[in-house]
Design an enzyme around this catalytic site. Structure first.
Site, PDB file in Angstrom:
ATOM      1  N   ASP A 186       0.868  -1.173   0.000  1.00 17.23           N
ATOM      2  CA  ASP A 186       0.000   0.000   0.000  1.00 17.23           C
ATOM      3  C   ASP A 186       0.914   1.235   0.000  1.00 17.23           C
ATOM      4  O   ASP A 186       2.069   1.153   0.409  1.00 17.23           O
ATOM      5  CB  ASP A 186      -0.878  -0.037   1.259  1.00 17.23           C
ATOM      6  CG  ASP A 186      -1.693   1.232   1.429  1.00 17.23           C
ATOM      7  OD1 ASP A 186      -2.326   1.653   0.450  1.00 17.23           O
ATOM      8  OD2 ASP A 186      -1.678   1.795   2.531  1.00 17.23           O
ATOM      9  N   THR A 188      -0.116   4.913   1.012  1.00 23.04           N
ATOM     10  CA  THR A 188      -0.332   5.883   2.084  1.00 23.04           C
ATOM     11  C   THR A 188      -0.155   5.254   3.460  1.00 23.04           C
ATOM     12  O   THR A 188      -0.835   4.297   3.816  1.00 23.04           O
ATOM     13  CB  THR A 188      -1.743   6.501   1.974  1.00 23.04           C
ATOM     14  OG1 THR A 188      -1.896   7.025   0.657  1.00 23.04           O
ATOM     15  CG2 THR A 188      -1.928   7.609   2.988  1.00 23.04           C
ATOM     16  N   ASP A 385      -1.659  -0.882   6.064  1.00 23.07           N
ATOM     17  CA  ASP A 385      -1.880  -0.350   7.411  1.00 23.07           C
ATOM     18  C   ASP A 385      -3.321   0.074   7.666  1.00 23.07           C
ATOM     19  O   ASP A 385      -3.673   0.431   8.787  1.00 23.07           O
ATOM     20  CB  ASP A 385      -0.959   0.860   7.661  1.00 23.07           C
ATOM     21  CG  ASP A 385      -1.369   2.077   6.849  1.00 23.07           C
ATOM     22  OD1 ASP A 385      -1.896   1.888   5.728  1.00 23.07           O
ATOM     23  OD2 ASP A 385      -1.172   3.206   7.328  1.00 23.07           O
TER      24      ASP A 385
END
Length: 416
Positions: A186, A188, A385
């Site tokens: 991922d 961000t 996250d």
């Protein structure tokens, strides 16, 4: 009222700082909503009448009312949870094979013992000797040495992981890491800091940069726009004191203006500059260059003249590039999978040396992209996250969560 009691078509009020309880459509008011848990996009999105909002996302500054459209199990967040549960309930092909083989191993050991017993009895050995040989055969057929060695190796491996800040949840994950071919990340909050930072101040006049930043920060001190706090924080870090500001006014969809120490300061997009009478021709190349690097460009005018461009972006973590180099040294392919716009994602990928970029991806699609990579015969680890990463973390051969991420990501992952 309890969120369980909310019905479709109810009108709900959302105050600053509150989480949005269910999915719906804004009917009144305006605000900026942090949707990073769903989309991965770090900059809050403006919401006004007619805009859709998602349950579980965070309202930042303004207040608004919205009409409930999806409640309970129909909500986007609930659908993500369902996908996670479905993925957790499924078994990998290797696991199914192991389960099937395990049923026969006991019979193999007992069969070998019985065969030894019969053969020795047939050749005339005493029953006591034949039984002793049969028992010895059963013991040998059971891999007891392996049973002792495996827990030792696992304990040492998990201990080394813990000492390096890696929580390994089970032995299957520890074993699975060794056979990975592809790492999907991922963007961000995983590769980047997860919040916008001021990256560039491009001067278009003879004015001093500190003077421009001081005046813009003075203007933005009263603004509700999420990028305003970034500019104010940048000025404070530079040790600049804010000036006297009067007549602040926000122009929806354009920007804002005010008088700072007697100078009219305007900040916003190109439309705002046209509204101020500032000339924006001749800077298209500069704006395109900043935009191609995945940065959000803001124009600044003083007394109707364009004086500077300010660029903001979600900067890569300092450790990210070293991590990518280390993964490449291990012979692993690195893929970025993000909900961000392709231009932004590719800009970050080029800085970090990432092999492949999959952008503009919704949470439902992240899971599908992991399945697609696995269908190509790749052993895939997903690193994320956020809540939006949870289904992909579960579906991947190995799910790896960042410890500073959301609880659902941490609970779903095999490694933290």
């Amino acid at each position: 009222m309890a969120v369980e009691e909310v019905q479709v078509n109810d009108i709900l009020a959302v105050r600053p700082g509150e989480k949005i309880p269910v999915d719906g459509v804004v009917t009144e008011g305006k605000s900026y909503v942090d949707e990073s848990m769903i989309t991965g996009e770090p900059i809050p999105i403006e919401k006004s009448q007619g805009a859709k909002v998602t349950g579980g996302t965070l309202n930042t500054t303004g207040s608004f009312r919205f009409e409930a459209e999806h409640v309970g199990n129909d909500m986007a967040l609930s659908r993500i949870v369902s996908m996670v549960q479905s993925a957790q309930g499924s078994k990998a092909p290797a696991q199914r094979l192991a389960d099937e083989a395990g049923k026969y191993l006991v019979f193999v050991a007992l069969g070998a013992g019985a065969l030894a017993l019969i053969i020795w009895l047939l050749v005339g050995a005493s029953p006591v000797f034949a039984i002793t040989v049969a028992v010895a055969t059963v013991v040998i057929a059971c891999p007891d040495a392996l049973a002792l060695a495996t827990p030792t190796a696992i304990t040492v491996g998990m201990g080394l992981g813990a000492s390096n800040g890696v929580l390994i949840k089970d032995a299957t994950a520890l074993e699975g890491v060794a056979t990975l071919t592809t790492i999907v990340m991922d963007k961000t909050g995983t590769l980047t800091e997860g919040k916008p930072s001021l990256t560039d101040v491009m001067m278009l006049s003879t004015d001093d940069e500190s003077t421009i930043i001081q005046k813009v920060a003075s203007l933005e001190a009263d603004s509700e726009h999420p990028l305003a706090t970034t500019i104010v924080r940048y000025a404070q870090d530079k040790g600049l004191s804010l000036g006297s500001m009067t007549g602040f006014e926000s122009v929806p969809g354009h920007g804002a203006f005010a008088s700072v120490d007697g100078v009219r300061v305007a900040i916003g997009n190109a439309k705002m500059m046209v509204r101020e009478g500032a000339v924006v021709t001749g800077i298209k190349d500069k704006v395109s260059k900043l935009s191609s690097e995945g940065k959000t460009v803001t124009y600044v005018a003083l007394d109707g003249s364009l004086v500077a461009l300010i660029a903001l972006a979600d900067k890569p973590k300092e450790s990210a590039k070293r991590a990518i180099i280390g993964l490449h040294d291990l012979g692993l392919e690195v893929v970025m999978l993000t909900g961000d716009a392709r231009k932004t994602a590719e800009a970050v990928a080029s800085q970090l040396g990432i092999d492949n970029v999959i952008a503009d991806v919704l949470p439902d699609d992240k899971l599908a992209h992991i399945n697609k990579l696995q269908a190509q015969g790749k052993r895939v680890a997903m690193v994320g996250d956020g809540v939006n990463d949870a289904p992909a973390l579960t579906t991947a051969d190995i799910g790896i969560a960042i410890g500073a991420g959301t609880d659902v990501a941490i609970d779903t992952a095999d490694l933290v």
